[in-house]
Design an enzyme around this catalytic site. Structure first.
Site, mmCIF file in Angstrom:
data_model
loop_
_atom_site.group_PDB
_atom_site.id
_atom_site.type_symbol
_atom_site.label_atom_id
_atom_site.label_comp_id
_atom_site.label_asym_id
_atom_site.label_seq_id
_atom_site.Cartn_x
_atom_site.Cartn_y
_atom_site.Cartn_z
ATOM 1 N N CYS A 1 0.815 -1.221 0.000
ATOM 2 C CA CYS A 1 0.000 0.000 0.000
ATOM 3 C C CYS A 1 0.846 1.266 0.000
ATOM 4 O O CYS A 1 0.380 2.335 -0.388
ATOM 5 C CB CYS A 1 -0.956 0.014 1.193
ATOM 6 N N HIS B 1 -3.795 7.235 1.240
ATOM 7 C CA HIS B 1 -4.050 5.871 0.770
ATOM 8 C C HIS B 1 -5.483 5.505 1.156
ATOM 9 O O HIS B 1 -5.900 5.710 2.295
ATOM 10 C CB HIS B 1 -3.047 4.915 1.413
ATOM 11 N N ASN C 1 -10.042 -0.595 -1.605
ATOM 12 C CA ASN C 1 -8.607 -0.368 -1.421
ATOM 13 C C ASN C 1 -7.872 -0.981 -2.609
ATOM 14 O O ASN C 1 -7.855 -2.203 -2.752
ATOM 15 C CB ASN C 1 -8.172 -1.003 -0.093
HETATM 16 N N1 COA Z 1 -18.609 -9.028 7.043
HETATM 17 C C1 COA Z 1 -19.232 -9.245 8.213
HETATM 18 N N2 COA Z 1 -18.567 -9.469 9.371
HETATM 19 C C2 COA Z 1 -17.231 -9.446 9.324
HETATM 20 C C3 COA Z 1 -16.533 -9.222 8.132
HETATM 21 C C4 COA Z 1 -17.266 -9.017 6.960
HETATM 22 N N3 COA Z 1 -16.683 -8.778 5.772
HETATM 23 N N4 COA Z 1 -15.208 -9.264 8.408
HETATM 24 C C5 COA Z 1 -15.088 -9.517 9.708
HETATM 25 N N5 COA Z 1 -16.300 -9.621 10.272
HETATM 26 C C6 COA Z 1 -16.629 -9.873 11.674
HETATM 27 C C7 COA Z 1 -15.512 -10.548 12.450
HETATM 28 O O1 COA Z 1 -15.545 -11.938 12.253
HETATM 29 C C8 COA Z 1 -15.844 -10.149 13.852
HETATM 30 O O2 COA Z 1 -16.866 -10.989 14.328
HETATM 31 P P1 COA Z 1 -16.902 -11.480 15.861
HETATM 32 O O3 COA Z 1 -17.038 -10.218 16.671
HETATM 33 O O4 COA Z 1 -18.104 -12.359 15.907
HETATM 34 O O5 COA Z 1 -15.605 -12.185 16.083
HETATM 35 C C9 COA Z 1 -16.434 -8.759 13.718
HETATM 36 O O6 COA Z 1 -16.807 -8.613 12.326
HETATM 37 C C10 COA Z 1 -15.461 -7.648 14.089
HETATM 38 O O7 COA Z 1 -14.207 -7.889 13.480
HETATM 39 P P2 COA Z 1 -13.004 -6.879 13.605
HETATM 40 O O8 COA Z 1 -11.893 -7.373 12.776
HETATM 41 O O9 COA Z 1 -12.749 -6.581 15.044
HETATM 42 O O10 COA Z 1 -13.697 -5.594 12.957
HETATM 43 P P3 COA Z 1 -13.168 -4.136 12.805
HETATM 44 O O11 COA Z 1 -14.138 -3.217 13.352
HETATM 45 O O12 COA Z 1 -11.746 -4.001 13.251
HETATM 46 O O13 COA Z 1 -13.185 -3.957 11.219
HETATM 47 C C11 COA Z 1 -11.648 -3.934 9.402
HETATM 48 C C12 COA Z 1 -12.411 -4.794 10.404
HETATM 49 C C13 COA Z 1 -10.784 -4.888 8.570
HETATM 50 C C14 COA Z 1 -12.640 -3.244 8.519
HETATM 51 C C15 COA Z 1 -10.794 -2.901 10.157
HETATM 52 O O14 COA Z 1 -10.069 -3.510 11.188
HETATM 53 C C16 COA Z 1 -9.846 -2.201 9.243
HETATM 54 O O15 COA Z 1 -10.241 -1.549 8.309
HETATM 55 N N6 COA Z 1 -8.556 -2.272 9.543
HETATM 56 C C17 COA Z 1 -7.562 -1.673 8.716
HETATM 57 C C18 COA Z 1 -7.425 -2.509 7.504
HETATM 58 C C19 COA Z 1 -6.628 -1.847 6.438
HETATM 59 O O16 COA Z 1 -6.625 -0.658 6.339
HETATM 60 N N7 COA Z 1 -5.979 -2.663 5.645
HETATM 61 C C20 COA Z 1 -5.218 -2.214 4.570
HETATM 62 C C21 COA Z 1 -4.010 -1.593 5.100
HETATM 63 S S1 COA Z 1 -3.090 -0.909 3.949
#
Ligand code: COA
Length: 348
Positions: free
Chosen positions: A114, A275, A305
């Site tokens: 990224c 980004h 993304n």
């Molecule tokens: N749809 C529905 N539920 C989902 C899911 C999806 N696509 N992906 C994960 N979940 C669920 C998980 O299983 C979890 O369930 P649980 O509570 O029963 O265990 C719940 O949602 C919360 O997961 P979590 O990972 O804690 O969610 P979050 O609020 O952190 O959001 C992201 C997840 C990935 C959106 C977030 O962490 C994020 O954007 N992080 C940065 C990622 C990023 O920028 N990546 C690229 C970097 S360059």
């Protein structure tokens, strides 16, 4: 010392639109979850056989070259950033050189995920500053859709990413208006496994013997084994919350570093192109830096993304919509796997 400027910019996104509702048919996810957590409404997926990371890069490059008022023959060097290359090797740069029938110029591939585009821009800037080259083609392109786990197991990663490409022609600047002022690159490998695609690779579990995914049963003596594929270990891994927490600290930090290096404050920024990782991350940065809405351009809602392509696609779109004008102070910032993060400050 010479100065460089962006002389032309282009973008290419595939025509196939994939909505959150479309993904609901493939895995246990829903539009509300995706929009609330990431801001993403839809993304584009490349044609499976007719479009590759390199061909999308070529399409963006053609536009950038034309807008720079030059031809492919005038390009002195190619820098291509991607995490989803057409081949494991050679890199995509040579495929661009071939497709655009360029001279036998150098082609460098950048693997900073990224952060790739700003790393690539920085490399190109140094070559122009020293006077070695006059016109450098810098590309960021990704075909993520070919390498994601579209089952519920991979939903935290697969709903986020999209395909597309962006390109700029970085050129020796002959005016006092447009220039790359500075670039700032960082890394910290302590989090290398937090956002990563482990396989195929040569690691043989050397670095992370404790990871649940890695045990003797899956450890082959080859680059890629049947067991790895059977266990879906050929897909990206991401600890989303850990990435989120680091990104919201490091991007504001590296933006401030760029501003301070050039004696500017946050209020001098005309346009911030971050980004497009997650709308919530960008909103957090905007809030931290107290920037008005018209100073930040986002399009993650439409494209997801696109990793190395996200900054040039957003920069191109903002410029095409007339939101960036000659002489504007534009700040680019990125964060990604590694972790790596970076910024670039430029006068458009
Ligand atoms: N749809 C529905 N539920 C989902 C899911 C999806 N696509 N992906 C994960 N979940 C669920 C998980 O299983 C979890 O369930 P649980 O509570 O029963 O265990 C719940 O949602 C919360 O997961 P979590 O990972 O804690 O969610 P979050 O609020 O952190 O959001 C992201 C997840 C990935 C959106 C977030 O962490 C994020 O954007 N992080 C940065 C990622 C990023 O920028 N990546 C690229 C970097 S360059």
């Amino acid at each position: 010392m010479y100065k460089s400027k962006i002389a032309g910019i282009g973008k290419y996104v595939p025509s196939q639109v994939v909505t959150n509702k479309d993904l609901e048919k493939l895995m246990d996810t829903n539009d509300e979850w995706i929009q609330e957590r990431t801001g993403i409404k839809e993304r584009r997926y490349a044609h499976r056989t007719q479009e590759t990371t390199a061909t999308m890069g070529v399409e963006a490059a053609k536009i950038a070259i034309e807008r720079a008022g030059i031809t492919a023959q005038d390009i002195d060097f190619i820098v291509f950033a991607t995490l989803s290359p057409d081949y494991y090797f050679p890199g995509c740069g040579v495929l661009v050189q071939r497709a655009l029938e360029m001279k036998e110029i150098g082609a460098l591939d950048i693997r900073n995920q990224c952060s790739g585009f700003v790393y690539a821009l920085s490399v190109a800037d140094q070559f122009i500053k020293t006077g070695m080259y006059q016109n450098i083609l810098v590309i960021g392109s990704e075909k993520h859709s070919f390498g994601l786990d579209f089952t519920t197991r991979g939903r935290n990663v697969s709903v986020i990413f999209g395909d597309g490409a962006g390109a700029v022609v970085l050129q020796r600047s002959n005016n006092n208006i447009s220039e790359i002022l500075s670039t700032h690159l960082h890394s910290n490998g302590n989090d290398a496994e937090t956002l990563a695609m482990y396989n195929p690779g040569t690691h043989a579990n050397y670095w992370k013997k404790d990871l649940a995914d890695f045990n003797e049963a899956t450890l082959g003596d080859m680059f890629m084994s049947h067991t790895m594929i059977d266990n879906a270990q050929n897909f990206p891994f991401m600890d989303g919350p850990a990435v989120f927490k680091k990104a919201v600290v490091k991007m504001p930090e590296v933006i401030m570093e760029a501003l301070q290096a050039n004696n500017y404050t946050t209020q001098d920024i005309d346009m911030l192109i971050s980004h497009q990782a997650n709308l919530r991350i960008i909103q957090f940065i905007q809030h931290t830096l107290k920037l008005n809405d018209d100073k930040v351009y986002n399009n993650i809602q439409q494209y997801g993304n696109t990793t190395a392509a996200s900054v040039p696609i957003a920069l191109c779109e903002a410029w095409e919509k007339g939101k960036i004008k000659e002489g504007d102070l534009v700040c680019l910032t990125v964060f990604g796997s590694g972790f790596t993060w970076a910024s670039a400050l430029l006068k458009w």
